[in-house]
Every structure is written in structure tokens, then in C-alpha cells.
Design a protein around this motif. Structure first.
Motif, PDB file in Angstrom:
ATOM      1  N   ARG A   1       0.827  -1.212   0.000  1.00 47.65           N
ATOM      2  CA  ARG A   1       0.000   0.000   0.000  1.00 47.65           C
ATOM      3  C   ARG A   1       0.857   1.256   0.000  1.00 47.65           C
ATOM      4  O   ARG A   1       0.513   2.272  -0.622  1.00 47.65           O
ATOM      5  CB  ARG A   1      -0.912  -0.008   1.228  1.00 47.65           C
TER       6      ARG A   1
ATOM      7  N   ASN B   1       3.713   6.270  -5.602  1.00 47.24           N
ATOM      8  CA  ASN B   1       3.078   6.402  -6.913  1.00 47.24           C
ATOM      9  C   ASN B   1       4.081   7.016  -7.888  1.00 47.24           C
ATOM     10  O   ASN B   1       4.512   8.156  -7.715  1.00 47.24           O
ATOM     11  CB  ASN B   1       1.828   7.282  -6.811  1.00 47.24           C
TER      12      ASN B   1
ATOM     13  N   GLN C   1       4.989   7.452 -12.090  1.00 43.51           N
ATOM     14  CA  GLN C   1       4.470   7.360 -13.453  1.00 43.51           C
ATOM     15  C   GLN C   1       5.183   6.247 -14.220  1.00 43.51           C
ATOM     16  O   GLN C   1       6.405   6.186 -14.251  1.00 43.51           O
ATOM     17  CB  GLN C   1       4.680   8.703 -14.160  1.00 43.51           C
TER      18      GLN C   1
ATOM     19  N   SER D   1      10.078   5.114 -16.210  1.00 42.62           N
ATOM     20  CA  SER D   1       9.310   6.349 -16.298  1.00 42.62           C
ATOM     21  C   SER D   1      10.095   7.344 -17.136  1.00 42.62           C
ATOM     22  O   SER D   1      11.327   7.428 -17.029  1.00 42.62           O
ATOM     23  CB  SER D   1       9.063   6.930 -14.905  1.00 42.62           C
TER      24      SER D   1
ATOM     25  N   ARG E   1       1.890  -3.856  -9.213  1.00 46.52           N
ATOM     26  CA  ARG E   1       1.484  -2.465  -8.967  1.00 46.52           C
ATOM     27  C   ARG E   1       2.000  -1.554 -10.092  1.00 46.52           C
ATOM     28  O   ARG E   1       1.335  -0.587 -10.490  1.00 46.52           O
ATOM     29  CB  ARG E   1       2.029  -2.026  -7.612  1.00 46.52           C
ATOM     30  N   TYR E   2       3.172  -1.877 -10.622  1.00 43.33           N
ATOM     31  CA  TYR E   2       3.785  -1.045 -11.656  1.00 43.33           C
ATOM     32  C   TYR E   2       3.673  -1.659 -13.059  1.00 43.33           C
ATOM     33  O   TYR E   2       3.499  -0.928 -14.029  1.00 43.33           O
ATOM     34  CB  TYR E   2       5.250  -0.778 -11.306  1.00 43.33           C
TER      35      TYR E   2
ATOM     36  N   ASN F   1       1.230  -3.685 -14.088  1.00 42.33           N
ATOM     37  CA  ASN F   1      -0.179  -3.353 -14.319  1.00 42.33           C
ATOM     38  C   ASN F   1      -0.725  -3.913 -15.630  1.00 42.33           C
ATOM     39  O   ASN F   1      -1.164  -3.175 -16.516  1.00 42.33           O
ATOM     40  CB  ASN F   1      -0.394  -1.833 -14.273  1.00 42.33           C
TER      41      ASN F   1
END
Length: 336
Positions: A47, A51, A53, A68, A167-168, A170
Motif C-alpha cells: 500500500r 506512486n 508514473q 518512467s 502495482r507497476y 499493471n
């Protein structure tokens, strides 16, 4: 943690659609009855991942890589590393997240390189990885064109690691269920034309007390004509025999059977497979399996005789691994 809707959406319309709820219910039961004591800590670490990009994802290089276009500040990378380190030890990899390398114990990319050109094309296939660890190979399977890459592994830490990477990365068509292959096989589960197109079992055979049962489970969950990719520890020799270690093998307690290649071929045929073929045999080295800052416990070098690296500390042959491919015949379910 388990995104049930994503799993349902992935399997919707496939031959496994009717089994989805059975598997999800089993997972929910496991987390009610047997959650790991660190599960809440791992969920918090995921969690709290920063965050960042994501602009590029590469599933076709040795490191599963996420990048990124924007500069990722040093303090953000430090936060990323801190939370990922809470999921220590990292056994499978490597991964590269925004320039941060997860240097896992196993160079899993080396095993993938040894087998990828010998297996049938994964393009458009429904693929299962039994004992998938943290899912490194699931990403490589998607990179090779798999339509869906599903993994099963009962170790809840591995699920947490997968979800951290996911999470990344995705992508919707890769997921792990924290169950065993025994949980996957439901009586009467598959019709004669149903099942996975390709099933991988890498590093599981020797952990099963009754390896023939494992092979028959794999047979059942393959579609007729589907391909099995089986990788396991073996012993050298031209005889049909196996080593049953006394107590431990390379410090592992749960190693029950190390076959010769000939024994393994015969076991596969006895389980109903055909077109059985050895595609790779290699000695495991400390270049491939070693202690790192992402896995700080003992590793291969600590399991070998310090005066003779061809022997384990128990005096057995040092680890050698073989990869076999085999096909489930067309037609109904039959064992030899």
C-alpha cells in the motif's frame, strides 16, 4: 489482496471459466483459516509503495523492467526500496523498477534462456506455472505472447511480491492464486477438450513425496495436445533409478526423489505423456544461485562441500537440473 474481479475477467470465456469461483472460494478460505503472521505487514508495504508514473514496461529482457520518462527522485527510489525490502527474501528475479535493481537469489533469467527456444510458442496460449514463486516467469510468459499467465504457489510472501511488481507492471492477464496443485484439480473438473495449453512445473517434482501423483495432476490440467514443461533436480546415470536422500539434500529437508533422466522419462510416460524429450541439462552454479543484498540468507555456496564443489555438504552429487518437455495425447484421460 486477491483481485477476484480481475481473475474472473481474465478467465471469462475460457475453458476454465466454470472453475473460477471454486478456486477463488478456496483462496478466500485459506486467508480466513491460515493467513501468514506477516500478511498485514506485507499489505502495508504494498500500500505504501510510492506512486510513480509508468511509461515503459519490458517483459522480454533478463530484468523485468519498468521505466518512467520523468526523473524519479532519489528519495522516492529510497522509499520504493524500503517498502520492497519489507518483502525480503526475494528468491526469484531479477527486476528493475525505475533504475532500482532487485538482485534476487536466483538468476531466473538464465533458466528461461535455456528453455525458451525449445518449448512450443506461447503466442495466444492459456498458460499455467505450478509453483510459480513470485511470478517472474509469468511476466516472461506474457512477454512471449501468452494470452493468460496464471500461477499457483501456496507461499503468501511470493503473492505479496508479485502484487508489488504488478502495482507497476499493471497488466490484467497475469495473476497468482496461493494454492497447491492439489487444490487446482477438482474431481471431474475438465472435459476431454478442456485445460491449459501449456503447463510449467519448474522445481516442484522433487518436493513431492509421491512424484507420480504430481505428474498425473499436471496431465489432468493440460488440454489434449497440450505441452508440459517440467524442470527438476536429477542425478547423473544411464539407469532407471532415483536417489532418495536421507533427511536432507543440499540442506533442504523436503527433497524426496531425484531421478535419472531415464527414470524421469519413464515416469512421464507412465503418467500418460508422449513425445517426451530432454531439452536441457545443466549444473547449478553460484553465478545462478547466490546470496545477495535482496536475499541475505544462506544459498548454494553454503550447501556444497567446501573442499569439493561437485558434492553437497551431505556428500550427494551437487545440484544438476534437467528440463523435459512432453505432450498430453489427443483423446480422453488415460494413464499408462
Amino acid at each position: 489482496m486477491i483481485d477476484s474481479n480481475r481473475i474472473r475477467a481474465s478467465l471469462c470465456g475460457t475453458c476454465l471459466d466454470s472453475l473460477t469461483e471454486i478456486w477463488i472460494n478456496r483462496v478466500n478460505q485459506i486467508f480466513v483459516q491460515q493467513p501468514h503472521g506477516d500478511w498485514t505487514k506485507w499489505l502495508t508495504a504494498i500500500r505504501d509503495l510510492p506512486n510513480i508514473q509508468v511509461d515503459k514496461v519490458d517483459l522480454n529482457c533478463s530484468h523485468i523492467t519498468v521505466q518512467s520518462d520523468a526523473k524519479v527522485e532519489r528519495d522516492v527510489l529510497a522509499e520504493l526500496k524500503q517498502n520492497l525490502m519489507l518483502l525480503h527474501p526475494w528468491r526469484k528475479g531479477p527486476f528493475n523498477l525505475f533504475g532500482l535493481t532487485i538482485n534476487s537469489e536466483w538468476r531466473s533469467d538464465m533458466k528461461w534462456s535455456r528453455i525458451k527456444d525449445s518449448i512450443s510458442s506461447l503466442d495466444g496460449r492459456l498458460v499455467l506455472d505450478v509453483g510459480c514463486g513470485n511470478g517472474y516467469y509469468l511476466w516472461r510468459m506474457l512477454g512471449a505472447g501468452a494470452r493468460i499467465a496464471m500461477g499457483i504457489d501456496p507461499t503468501q510472501l511470493f503473492l505479496a511480491q508479485f502484487e508489488a511488481i504488478a502495482r507497476y507492471v499493471n497488466v490484467p492477464n497475469a495473476f497468482i492464486l496461493p494454492i497447491k496443485s492439489e487444490d487446482l484439480v477438482v474431481p471431474g473438473m475438465l472435459g476431454v477438450q478442456s485445460g491449459f495449453d501449456t503447463v510449467f512445473s519448474m522445481g516442484i517434482y522433487y518436493h513431492r513425496r509421491e512424484p507420480i501423483d504430481h505428474l498425473r495432476e499436471l496431465f489432468r490440467i493440460l488440454r489434449p495436445g497440450g505441452e508440459l514443461v517440467l524442470e527438476t533436480l536429477i542425478i547423473e546415470g544411464q539407469e532407471d533409478r532415483e536417489l532418495i536422500p536421507h533427511e536432507r539434500y543440499a540442506q533442504m529437508r523436503n527433497v524426496w526423489s531425484l531421478p535419472t533422466v531415464i527414470r524421469l522419462e519413464n515416469m512421464l510416460r507412465e503418467s500418460g505423456f508422449e513425445n517426451v524429450k530432454l531439452v536441457n541439462k545443466s549444473k547449478t552454479t553460484s553465478h545462478e544461485q547466490r546470496t545477495t543484498n535482496w536475499m541475505t540468507f544462506d544459498s548454494l555456496a553454503d550447501f556444497l562441500d567446501p573442499e569439493n564443489s561437485d558434492k553437497t555438504v551431505e556428500g550427494y552429487q551437487a545440484p544438476v537440473r534437467a528440463c523435459m518437455i512432453a505432450k498430453r495425447p489427443m483423446g480422453g484421460l488415460q494413464y499408462n
